[in-house]
Structure formats: C-alpha cells, structure tokens
Motif scaffolding. Structure first.
Motif, PDB file in Angstrom:
ATOM      1  N   GLU A   1       1.724  -3.938 -19.209  1.00 12.53           N
ATOM      2  CA  GLU A   1       2.285  -2.595 -19.804  1.00 12.53           C
ATOM      3  C   GLU A   1       1.832  -2.819 -21.247  1.00 12.53           C
ATOM      4  N   ASP A   2       1.030  -1.600 -21.448  1.00 14.30           N
ATOM      5  CA  ASP A   2       0.541  -1.528 -23.010  1.00 14.30           C
ATOM      6  C   ASP A   2       1.804  -1.223 -23.833  1.00 14.30           C
TER       7      ASP A   2
ATOM      8  N   GLY B   1       1.632   3.296 -21.206  1.00 15.11           N
ATOM      9  CA  GLY B   1       0.983   2.941 -20.163  1.00 15.11           C
ATOM     10  C   GLY B   1       0.953   1.810 -19.647  1.00 15.11           C
ATOM     11  N   TRP B   2       0.191   1.667 -18.470  1.00 14.81           N
ATOM     12  CA  TRP B   2      -0.162   0.626 -17.828  1.00 14.81           C
ATOM     13  C   TRP B   2      -1.682   0.164 -17.495  1.00 14.81           C
ATOM     14  N   TYR B   3      -1.994  -1.238 -17.471  1.00 14.32           N
ATOM     15  CA  TYR B   3      -3.334  -1.457 -17.057  1.00 14.32           C
ATOM     16  C   TYR B   3      -3.251  -2.461 -15.717  1.00 14.32           C
TER      17      TYR B   3
ATOM     18  N   ALA C   1      -0.943   3.064 -12.105  1.00  6.11           N
ATOM     19  CA  ALA C   1      -1.895   2.086 -12.382  1.00  6.11           C
ATOM     20  C   ALA C   1      -2.501   1.392 -11.227  1.00  6.11           C
TER      21      ALA C   1
ATOM     22  N   ASN D   1     -10.762  -1.999 -12.313  1.00  6.29           N
ATOM     23  CA  ASN D   1      -9.661  -1.727 -13.557  1.00  6.29           C
ATOM     24  C   ASN D   1      -9.052  -0.214 -13.185  1.00  6.29           C
TER      25      ASN D   1
ATOM     26  N   ASP E   1      -4.662   3.861  -9.132  1.00  7.49           N
ATOM     27  CA  ASP E   1      -5.831   4.090  -9.849  1.00  7.49           C
ATOM     28  C   ASP E   1      -6.603   2.823  -9.512  1.00  7.49           C
TER      29      ASP E   1
ATOM     30  N   GLU F   1      -5.365   2.588 -14.563  1.00  7.60           N
ATOM     31  CA  GLU F   1      -4.467   2.675 -15.743  1.00  7.60           C
ATOM     32  C   GLU F   1      -3.779   3.898 -15.264  1.00  7.60           C
TER      33      GLU F   1
END
Length: 70
Positions: A13-14, A19-21, A42, A33, A45, A35
């Motif tokens: 988690e950012d 958001g999330w990565y 995420a 990758n 994606d 997000e």
C-alpha cells in the motif's frame, strides 16, 4: 490454448499517495507491475500485465516440488 501458471508477487500500500502497487517477475529479465485504488484492483491490474507479458516473452519453465515448511 490456455495454460495455468503460478506467479509469485509482492503487493504494498502506498501510504503517502494512496492506492496499491503489485509487482511480479515472470522471468529474471521480465517484470510486470499493477496498481489500483484497492488491493484487489492492483492484483487484477497485475494479472492483465502478466497476460500481456506472456504474449511477449512466453511462458517460463516451471518446477514444482513439495517442501517441508516449519
């Protein structure tokens, strides 16, 4: 043709921007990758990015084994 593959990934988690990565390595030279606003978004994606990467580099060889986990 469809083929099921297992791809380990990391997700974080950012906390600063929200958001999330998510990230995964299909091979040592091929990375994907993803997000999203949520953890699930995420991951979805990332799945789409992996599918595109498979089209480009192919499916890597896989080794399946059973190990003892403490």
């Amino acid at each position: 043709m469809q083929r099921e593959i297992t791809v380990p990934f990391t997700i974080a988690e950012d906390t600063e921007d929200g958001g999330w990565y998510a990230a995964a390595a299909l091979t040592p030279e091929a990375f994907a990758n993803g997000e999203g606003e949520t953890r699930e978004a995420a991951i979805e994606d990332l799945k789409a990015a992996i599918a595109l990467l498979v089209e480009e580099v192919g499916v890597p060889e896989q080794l399946v084994l059973t190990v003892e986990v403490p």
